[in-house]
Design an enzyme around this catalytic site. Sequence first.
Site, PDB file in Angstrom:
ATOM      1  N   HIS A 116       0.835  -1.208   0.000  1.00  0.00           N
ATOM      2  CA  HIS A 116       0.000   0.000   0.000  1.00  0.00           C
ATOM      3  C   HIS A 116       0.863   1.249   0.000  1.00  0.00           C
ATOM      4  O   HIS A 116       0.594   2.222  -0.689  1.00  0.00           O
ATOM      5  CB  HIS A 116      -0.881   0.045   1.246  1.00  0.00           C
ATOM      6  CG  HIS A 116      -2.056  -0.867   1.154  1.00  0.00           C
ATOM      7  ND1 HIS A 116      -3.107  -0.818   2.023  1.00  0.00           N
ATOM      8  CD2 HIS A 116      -2.334  -1.838   0.282  1.00  0.00           C
ATOM      9  CE1 HIS A 116      -3.985  -1.744   1.685  1.00  0.00           C
ATOM     10  NE2 HIS A 116      -3.533  -2.377   0.633  1.00  0.00           N
ATOM     11  N   HIS A 137      -0.233 -12.690  -2.892  1.00  0.00           N
ATOM     12  CA  HIS A 137      -1.309 -13.527  -2.365  1.00  0.00           C
ATOM     13  C   HIS A 137      -0.857 -14.957  -2.072  1.00  0.00           C
ATOM     14  O   HIS A 137      -1.660 -15.784  -1.674  1.00  0.00           O
ATOM     15  CB  HIS A 137      -2.515 -13.478  -3.314  1.00  0.00           C
ATOM     16  CG  HIS A 137      -3.180 -12.136  -3.293  1.00  0.00           C
ATOM     17  ND1 HIS A 137      -4.234 -11.798  -4.095  1.00  0.00           N
ATOM     18  CD2 HIS A 137      -2.933 -11.027  -2.541  1.00  0.00           C
ATOM     19  CE1 HIS A 137      -4.600 -10.552  -3.847  1.00  0.00           C
ATOM     20  NE2 HIS A 137      -3.807 -10.058  -2.917  1.00  0.00           N
TER      21      HIS A 137
END
Length: 749
Positions: free
Chosen positions: A114, A261
């Site tokens: 982020h 992921h």
Amino acid sequence: PVIHGAGASVSDRKRVAEKPKTVRDWWPETLDLRLLHQDPISARPSHVPHPHSATVEGSSSLPAAAYASYASRLSLVDLSELRNDIYEALTTSNPAWPADYGHYGPLMIRLAWHAAGTYRVLAPLNSWPARRYILWPIKQKYGQALSWADLILLAGNVAIESMMGDWGTVEPLWFGFGRVDAFAPEEDVYWGHEHEWLEDSRHDKSKPAADDVTGLEHGLVNPQGPGGDPDIIQSAKDIRTTFARMGMGDSETVALIAGGHTFGKAHGAADPDTYVAADPEGAPIEAMNIGWKNSFGSGKGKDTITSGLEGGWTKDPAKWDNGYFSNLFKYDWEQTKSPAGAIQWVPTEASIAANGGMSAVSNVVDAHDSSKSHLPIMFTTDLALRFDDVYGPISKRFHDSPGEFEDAWKRAWHKLLHRDMGPKSRHLGPYSVTEELIWMDPIPPIDYATVSSNDVRFLKGKILDAVNRAEASIPDLVKASWASASTYRCTDHRGGANGGRIRLEPQRSWPANDPASLAKVIAALEAIQLQFNKTQAATGTQVSFADMVVLGGCVAIEEAARRAGHTVRVPFVAGRADSSQQQTDVASFDAALKPRMDGFRNYDASSDARPERGLIDRAHLLTLTAPEMCVLIGGMRVLGANADNSSVGVLTDRPGVLSTDFFASICDDNITWTPMSCGKLFQGSRPAGKPFTASRVDLVLGSNSQLRAICESYASADSTEPFLRDFVSAWSKVMMLDRFDLLQPNQGK
Ligand code: HEM
């Protein structure tokens, strides 16, 4: 800005922007200058260096002085102790916020992703659901010797290292320190035009939003699919558009999403709308900037609610393996809903049966109870990596060659974290990248003696001779210097005069740079450079073309001032090096740095009806204040430095003379301005003399009250000396913006 599924909560909390109550409401069309005056020195404690401040702790007058100051503090840090501190923090579960799988690593990877080098601990970025508080004891321990931005990203690296290998023996990943924190929210992060979070007014399924600079929904790619619609193919398009804006190609995008992921899980134990309270910026005062108070069950551990999607992708989410791709390809996937009601996908019963039945499913271990496990999940965005025509074959290749996937993941991760760090010379510390990577716009090291002040005097004489022989004109020399240095962007430290790329493709052919007259200047300067270098074989001294082009600007300005009857000295600091064409990523320069407008040269090839906004944008990228912007425009206009040698905005009767005439004309009420038929220009009739022509960029300096006040200060009788001083200083600032090589930062332990 970084785009992620952070705001992709199924919750549709409405965050209506507070109704502003400023003059801007009354005159919304007024040119917004706030971009030029952000992160004021007064916003930060005095012991924290300011990124663009000219004089920090008595260091040189480079805008990057804060960086130098940070570098010297960082050099005192024992970095292996710091890495161990981070490892301890990541693997010590705090009952106040229990770690999934006993490891905060996945959380940190997501936080670093982020942040990805643009993290600011201020709204709106701190209202994204990631908990940097795990790192606070470390930030507290190291204080100003370690910025939040470096700490958060390093924690991402330590997380990956510790989950990809055995801590203690694992090699540190490449990492460059050197990010300086902001203390006031940035005005330059354009978050889109929505007024409510998660409002999505940008989806036209038929075409990706090409002109849009943000993500496709307020700062995110929706994991459930575009606008919440589980359309896998359309979702791939959104991913491609968003990741391309981050400078990522298709393979890098696949590697990043799949690599990311491979770790961790999504959290959606229950409906966020019912159970999750306001974010940090919107939370009540007693929440102390924590936010997202979750009233479901214990509010943490198995009851955690973050995105509202729920589950993990791989069997052991705190370890690196190829499980993401093997699951992605092994099963057929069917839509289901998380406990919070978000759309996600699980293996179909038939494909489970075809792969050996439930007992053979690589179930995902529960994050808090190792006796339990769950079916693996995929988001709509994950399935895009299998079903998109381009992503699919890349994913298959990575699936078949795990080594290639691992390498691509580490490289793409490094790029993600460092793409706004600029050249390698800005990477501090011992873990810096050891290869030359083209996306960093490499500049070779200097392996020769640089010019002495005597040499500089000699070279200036030669350049002046060339001017007198009409091989290069004063305006062309000014323009070449400007074209070379003004590509700099403070947002990612790309561009600038260093590297001498103005003589290479694509820069030498950019229309804004007047290729024909630029070619003449290049030829004249190169001839002097080659001759000089040849005669210096014995001393080993050389001058680079990058230095020559900056020196050309110095000579031109000094000569133009002399013609006005003034003696000025434009500072020159040698030491730029020349990159080669092979070291230049032509496509990326064209895509990112090619000017479509440049108000300083009165160049406008855009369709923007208000090019003055582009002027402010460029001034901001050059870290200029409003007075610096005005003084540069006023000076460059009278020097005749316009693109295409046009006379637009040359509001003087003696072009080529460095005078304050531009400002006097701008503030002259006897000139009547009327729009011309082309719609972009204005004619200024004067009581005596030929009419002037000007652009909106010129006239905004007289029509905007703040800019007019600055112009009046330079138009008054006592302003000649201040004008010359300020012009030379702003000019030199632009020429020096990319001189990180001068800082010689201590490389840390
Ligand atoms: C988790 C979406 C790309 C790393 C998540 C979550 C969502 C999401 C919704 C669940 C958050 C939660 O509920 O806690 C997306 C989308 C992406 C994307 C839509 C792009 C299309 C990436 C990339 C990385 C990454 C590029 C890293 C390079 C992670 C990690 C987690 C995660 C490590 C697990 C966090 C945890 O365990 O707490 N992602 N992501 N993601 N994402 Fe992504």
